[in-house]
Design an enzyme around this catalytic site. Structure first.
Site, mmCIF file in Angstrom:
data_model
loop_
_atom_site.group_PDB
_atom_site.id
_atom_site.type_symbol
_atom_site.label_atom_id
_atom_site.label_comp_id
_atom_site.label_asym_id
_atom_site.label_seq_id
_atom_site.Cartn_x
_atom_site.Cartn_y
_atom_site.Cartn_z
ATOM 1 N N ASN A 9 1.023 -1.155 0.057
ATOM 2 C CA ASN A 9 0.443 -0.014 0.011
ATOM 3 C C ASN A 9 0.829 1.365 0.153
ATOM 4 O OD1 ASN A 9 -2.096 2.074 0.583
ATOM 5 N ND2 ASN A 9 -2.217 1.820 2.729
ATOM 6 N N LYS A 11 0.136 4.110 -0.643
ATOM 7 C CA LYS A 11 -0.778 5.346 0.402
ATOM 8 C C LYS A 11 -0.311 6.502 -0.717
ATOM 9 C CE LYS A 11 0.251 3.334 5.207
ATOM 10 N NZ LYS A 11 0.304 3.378 6.683
ATOM 11 N N HIS A 97 -9.845 0.889 5.164
ATOM 12 C CA HIS A 97 -8.011 1.386 5.372
ATOM 13 C C HIS A 97 -8.203 1.822 6.729
ATOM 14 C CE1 HIS A 97 -4.316 2.164 6.060
ATOM 15 N NE2 HIS A 97 -3.649 1.247 6.286
ATOM 16 N N GLU A 99 -6.855 4.410 7.774
ATOM 17 C CA GLU A 99 -6.491 5.722 7.505
ATOM 18 C C GLU A 99 -7.891 6.424 7.228
ATOM 19 O OE1 GLU A 99 -3.111 5.066 5.118
ATOM 20 O OE2 GLU A 99 -1.854 5.110 6.796
ATOM 21 N N GLU A 169 -4.837 -5.146 10.268
ATOM 22 C CA GLU A 169 -3.895 -3.889 10.735
ATOM 23 C C GLU A 169 -4.970 -3.142 12.276
ATOM 24 O OE1 GLU A 169 -1.879 -3.514 6.704
ATOM 25 O OE2 GLU A 169 -3.843 -1.858 7.272
ATOM 26 N N GLY A 175 2.077 2.223 10.800
ATOM 27 C CA GLY A 175 3.211 3.545 10.170
ATOM 28 C C GLY A 175 4.015 3.567 11.814
ATOM 29 N N SER A 215 3.388 -2.400 10.310
ATOM 30 C CA SER A 215 5.167 -1.848 10.787
ATOM 31 C C SER A 215 5.391 -3.160 10.412
ATOM 32 C CB SER A 215 4.730 -1.560 11.924
ATOM 33 O OG SER A 215 5.039 -0.285 12.237
HETATM 34 C C1 PEP Z 1 -0.567 0.121 6.151
HETATM 35 O O1 PEP Z 1 -1.070 1.011 5.378
HETATM 36 O O2 PEP Z 1 -1.273 -0.591 5.483
HETATM 37 C C2 PEP Z 1 0.015 -0.259 7.092
HETATM 38 C C3 PEP Z 1 0.439 -1.795 7.032
HETATM 39 O O3 PEP Z 1 1.291 0.749 6.900
HETATM 40 P P1 PEP Z 1 3.321 0.236 7.618
HETATM 41 O O4 PEP Z 1 3.639 -1.411 7.362
HETATM 42 O O5 PEP Z 1 3.838 1.609 7.552
HETATM 43 O O6 PEP Z 1 2.754 -0.286 9.387
#
Ligand code: PEP
Length: 256
Positions: A9, A11, A97, A99, A169, A175, A215
């Site tokens: 992803n 973003k 997601h 976000e 997640e 992040g 992460s």
């Molecule tokens: C994500 O954006 O779905 C995500 C898991 O980000 P990160 O790997 O940066 O934590």
């Protein structure tokens, strides 16, 4: 043999021209494999440019989008529909997601309409679910994730469920550099499977792929994939580093 799915992803990162460079660098390092389903999900504005590289040179890699609107067309300024994504060659689309849920107020009901729109147009939703840090501290993880799944997938048939992927997640892990432990991920994945078994069927629970996201790096992905509960990873930050993302895919390929 497990068939992993590794999705990147991006973003809101990379212009269309920068995306071309990133994909070229990734292709130079990535294994030439079709055993792992690998998905690149750049921003909408880079989808066509990435599709133009993948279709002729790397058809084993799939194009993904990060969101969708539920109507097919009309007066919805700024939105992008499922037929538009399908026409560009997208196969997978992230929905819900964290976000989108937290920064843009996306409700479970909106998520459900998006999932249905994607399925109507032959696209494969990746439904993202996960609890905030406060919810985990209040021991509400199972309740929150169950609600997101039951509301987001309400009314889907077993056939439709077969085309779905779920990404667990935890919001506190996205992040932050603070990944869940593989045990924490496996526990929630088991709870998700039990919800799927109860609401649909044990066969459906076994068939739906559940990814871990939050992460994930080239260093820790192996620990997650070692768990039989984990069917792949949704990768944010690390997928913007072509070498790191290629290593993640290679590790999945070697683990399969
Ligand atoms: C994500 O954006 O779905 C995500 C898991 O980000 P990160 O790997 O940066 O934590």
């Amino acid at each position: 043999m497990r068939h992993f799915l590794i999705a990147g992803n991006w973003k809101m990162n990379k212009t269309a021209s920068e995306a071309v460079t990133l994909v070229e660098q990734f292709l130079a390092r990535a294994p030439k494999t079709s055993r792992v389903d690998t998905v690149l999900a750049p921003p909408f504005t880079a989808l066509a440019a990435v599709a133009a590289i993948l279709a002729p040179r790397a058809p084993h890699l799939s194009l993904g989008a990060q969101d969708v609107f539920w109507e097919d067309r009309g007066a919805y300024t700024g939105e992008i529909s499922a037929p538009m994504l399908a026409d560009l060659g997208c196969r997978y689309v992230l929905v819900g997601h964290s976000e989108r849920r937290h920064l843009f107020g996306e409700s479970d009901e909106a998520v459900a309409k998006k999932v249905q729109a994607l399925l109507r147009h032959g696209l494969q939703p990746i439904l993202c679910v996960g609890e905030t840090r406060q919810e985990r501290q209040r021991k509400e993880t199972e309740r929150v994730v169950t609600r997101q799944i039951l509301n987001g997938l309400a009314g889907l048939s077993a056939d439709q469920m077969a085309r779905l992927t779920i990404a667990y997640e935890p919001v506190w892990a996205i992040g932050t550099g603070e990944a869940a432990t593989p045990e924490q991920a496996a526990t929630v994945h088991r709870q998700i499977r039990s919800v799927l078994a109860g609401e649909w069927s044990p066969a459906c629970a076994a068939a739906v792929r559940i990814l871990y996201g939050g992460s994930v790096t080239a260093t820790n992905v192996g620990e997650f994939l070692a768990s039989p509960e984990v069917n792949g990873a949704l990768v944010g930050g690390a997928c913007l580093d072509p070498a790191a993302f290629a290593t993640i895919v290679s590790i999945a390929d070697a683990t399969t």
